[in-house]
Design a protein around this motif. Structure first.
Motif, PDB file in Angstrom:
ATOM      1  N   UNK A  99       0.851  -0.859   0.187  1.00  0.00           N
ATOM      2  CA  UNK A  99       0.162   0.327  -0.102  1.00  0.00           C
ATOM      3  C   UNK A  99       1.518   1.431  -0.037  1.00  0.00           C
ATOM      4  N   UNK A 100       0.184   2.497  -0.301  1.00  0.00           N
ATOM      5  CA  UNK A 100       0.877   3.547  -0.883  1.00  0.00           C
ATOM      6  C   UNK A 100       1.309   4.334   0.571  1.00  0.00           C
ATOM      7  N   UNK A 101       2.394   4.520   1.250  1.00  0.00           N
ATOM      8  CA  UNK A 101       3.912   4.517   2.307  1.00  0.00           C
ATOM      9  C   UNK A 101       2.846   5.142   2.913  1.00  0.00           C
ATOM     10  N   UNK A 102       2.029   6.057   3.362  1.00  0.00           N
ATOM     11  CA  UNK A 102       1.738   6.923   4.369  1.00  0.00           C
ATOM     12  C   UNK A 102       0.513   5.582   5.419  1.00  0.00           C
ATOM     13  N   UNK A 103       0.457   4.579   4.423  1.00  0.00           N
ATOM     14  CA  UNK A 103      -0.543   3.600   5.259  1.00  0.00           C
ATOM     15  C   UNK A 103       0.206   2.480   5.966  1.00  0.00           C
ATOM     16  N   UNK A 104       0.408   1.548   6.693  1.00  0.00           N
ATOM     17  CA  UNK A 104       0.830   0.728   7.642  1.00  0.00           C
ATOM     18  C   UNK A 104       0.600  -0.201   6.811  1.00  0.00           C
ATOM     19  N   UNK A 105       1.988  -1.299   5.682  1.00  0.00           N
ATOM     20  CA  UNK A 105       1.837  -2.777   5.663  1.00  0.00           C
ATOM     21  C   UNK A 105       3.074  -2.606   5.029  1.00  0.00           C
ATOM     22  N   UNK A 106       3.254  -4.068   4.988  1.00  0.00           N
ATOM     23  CA  UNK A 106       4.404  -4.593   4.297  1.00  0.00           C
ATOM     24  C   UNK A 106       4.857  -5.519   2.989  1.00  0.00           C
ATOM     25  N   UNK A 107       5.540  -4.799   2.033  1.00  0.00           N
ATOM     26  CA  UNK A 107       5.726  -5.498   0.389  1.00  0.00           C
ATOM     27  C   UNK A 107       5.564  -7.004   0.218  1.00  0.00           C
ATOM     28  N   UNK A 124       4.750  -0.516  -6.572  1.00  0.00           N
ATOM     29  CA  UNK A 124       5.019  -2.024  -6.807  1.00  0.00           C
ATOM     30  C   UNK A 124       6.579  -1.893  -6.934  1.00  0.00           C
ATOM     31  N   UNK A 125       7.482  -2.884  -7.055  1.00  0.00           N
ATOM     32  CA  UNK A 125       8.705  -3.434  -6.852  1.00  0.00           C
ATOM     33  C   UNK A 125       8.818  -4.253  -8.179  1.00  0.00           C
ATOM     34  N   UNK A 126       9.471  -3.998  -9.302  1.00  0.00           N
ATOM     35  CA  UNK A 126      10.066  -5.527  -9.890  1.00  0.00           C
ATOM     36  C   UNK A 126      11.528  -5.915  -9.645  1.00  0.00           C
ATOM     37  N   UNK A 127      11.267  -7.532  -9.081  1.00  0.00           N
ATOM     38  CA  UNK A 127      12.603  -7.836  -8.408  1.00  0.00           C
ATOM     39  C   UNK A 127      12.801  -8.901  -9.720  1.00  0.00           C
ATOM     40  N   UNK A 128      14.015  -9.751  -9.809  1.00  0.00           N
ATOM     41  CA  UNK A 128      14.267 -10.951 -10.223  1.00  0.00           C
ATOM     42  C   UNK A 128      15.322 -11.944  -9.394  1.00  0.00           C
ATOM     43  N   UNK A 129      15.290 -12.887  -9.432  1.00  0.00           N
ATOM     44  CA  UNK A 129      15.858 -14.410  -8.453  1.00  0.00           C
ATOM     45  C   UNK A 129      16.795 -14.853  -9.465  1.00  0.00           C
ATOM     46  N   UNK A 130      18.085 -14.950  -9.471  1.00  0.00           N
ATOM     47  CA  UNK A 130      18.916 -15.021 -10.157  1.00  0.00           C
ATOM     48  C   UNK A 130      19.288 -16.903 -10.218  1.00  0.00           C
TER      49      UNK A 130
END
Length: 341
Positions: A99-107, A124-130
């Motif tokens: 949730x947007x950063x003014x609200x509490x919450x984890x990725x 939204x975070x875009x990540x990659x495992x190798x």
């Protein structure tokens, strides 16, 4: 930046060539295990940690450009070794939402959680495992060795050093997995079980990479064991430079017995603090697998004054300890891939 990259690639290649010559003049034919062990060296460790924890990589924060550069570097070394990717290529992309950063919450990476978060304003975070693999003779049994490669990035508001280099946390663990991958190839022998070499993204943001893998990997029920690294290059107590904490699943006593025998057989310069644990769920990506009742090995050297601070830099790494832990871990992983437990 280009000069730094070239220097560390050169040192990585040089370290490999020096190690492969270790048995060139040996009068006895080495075993596969000995062949692999001979490739593990300090030159490679310094090159890999030095690049990943350099200022130019700006702390390797998950979801940011510096993190993607780190992932590309790891994948390029795996390709150079001739390691096969787990999927179509070395990357397993995934998105994490909050949730947007003014609200509490984890990725979150779980589909049900993501569906709720996306109903409102969100990040939204875009990540990659190798991920890479060596196929085993028995395709129905899998073991995994892993370390997270992300860290904390940059804080531009810090007065002074603003880069969280993360040399110990966890470039040290990444180096160990890379060297062990090369060691497995150098044995010249196919293991009994398939071995997955995993480099997790998003650990610092909530074990996101390993969680996504466990949720989405279709063969997760075939995984018989997991070895984790997180911070294996520093001294918690400077008067005990050989000390290492070794957590392992209490219900799998072979994991403790293997290390004790290998320390003696190969004269490894380590003083392990053996900590059998019913279900090793704390601290790092081992938790993802322990919660699924997968037996765990986990190497860790405890906290230090630079934990999660900009002072976690390559110059402070205990290189002898890092290499000795890497050797011990290769020996344990070789057994996990080949023996009953």
């Amino acid at each position: 930046m280009k000069a730094t990259i070239c220097k560390y690639f050169l040192y990585t290649i040089l370290g490999a060539s020096l190690s492969y010559n270790a048995y060139a003049t040996s009068p006895k034919k080495p075993t596969p295990e000995q062949k692999g062990l001979a490739t593990i060296n300090q030159e490679s460790a310094k090159a890999q940690v030095g690049f990943l924890a350099s200022d130019e990589l700006e702390g390797r924060e998950a979801g940011w450009k510096s993190g993607r550069i780190a992932g590309n570097y790891i994948a390029s070394l795996l390709q150079q070794m001739g390691m096969k990717p787990l999927f179509n290529d070395y990357f397993q992309p995934f998105d994490a939402y909050r949730v947007e950063r003014q609200k509490k919450g984890r990725l979150q990476v779980h589909p049900d959680s993501i569906a709720l978060i996306r109903e409102g304003v969100h990040q939204k975070y875009s990540m990659r495992n190798v991920l890479a693999k060596i196929e085993g003779k028995n395709k129905d049994e899998i073991v995994i060795i892993g370390a997270h490669y992300d860290h904390l990035g940059i804080d531009p508001m810090l007065d002074g050093d603003q880069i969280y280099n993360g040399a110990d946390d966890n470039a040290s663990g990444v180096s160990a997995v890379l060297q062990i991958a090369r060691a497995f190839l150098a044995t010249g022998a196919q293991p009994e079980r398939t071995v997955i070499f995993a480099f997790w993204d998003g650990e610092e943001k909530g074990l996101l990479g390993s969680q996504y893998f466990a949720l989405s990997y279709p063969d997760i029920n075939k995984v018989k064991g997991y070895l984790n690294f997180d911070m294996i290059g520093r001294n918690n107590d400077e008067s005990r430079p050989k000390q290492v904490v070794y957590f392992y699943t209490e219900g799998t006593p072979a994991f403790g017995e293997w290390l004790k025998k290998d320390v003696e057989k190969y004269n490894l310069q380590l003083e392990p603090d053996y900590r059998p644990w019913d279900k090793p769920v704390g601290g790092s990506d081992n938790s993802t697998f322990a919660k699924r009742n997968i037996p765990i090995m986990w190497y860790h050297t405890n906290g230090h004054p630079d934990y999660h601070l900009p002072g976690d830099e390559p110059a402070k790494i205990n290189w002898n300890k890092l290499v000795e832990i890497t050797k011990a871990s290769f020996l344990g992983m070789w057994k996990m891939a080949n023996e009953s437990f």
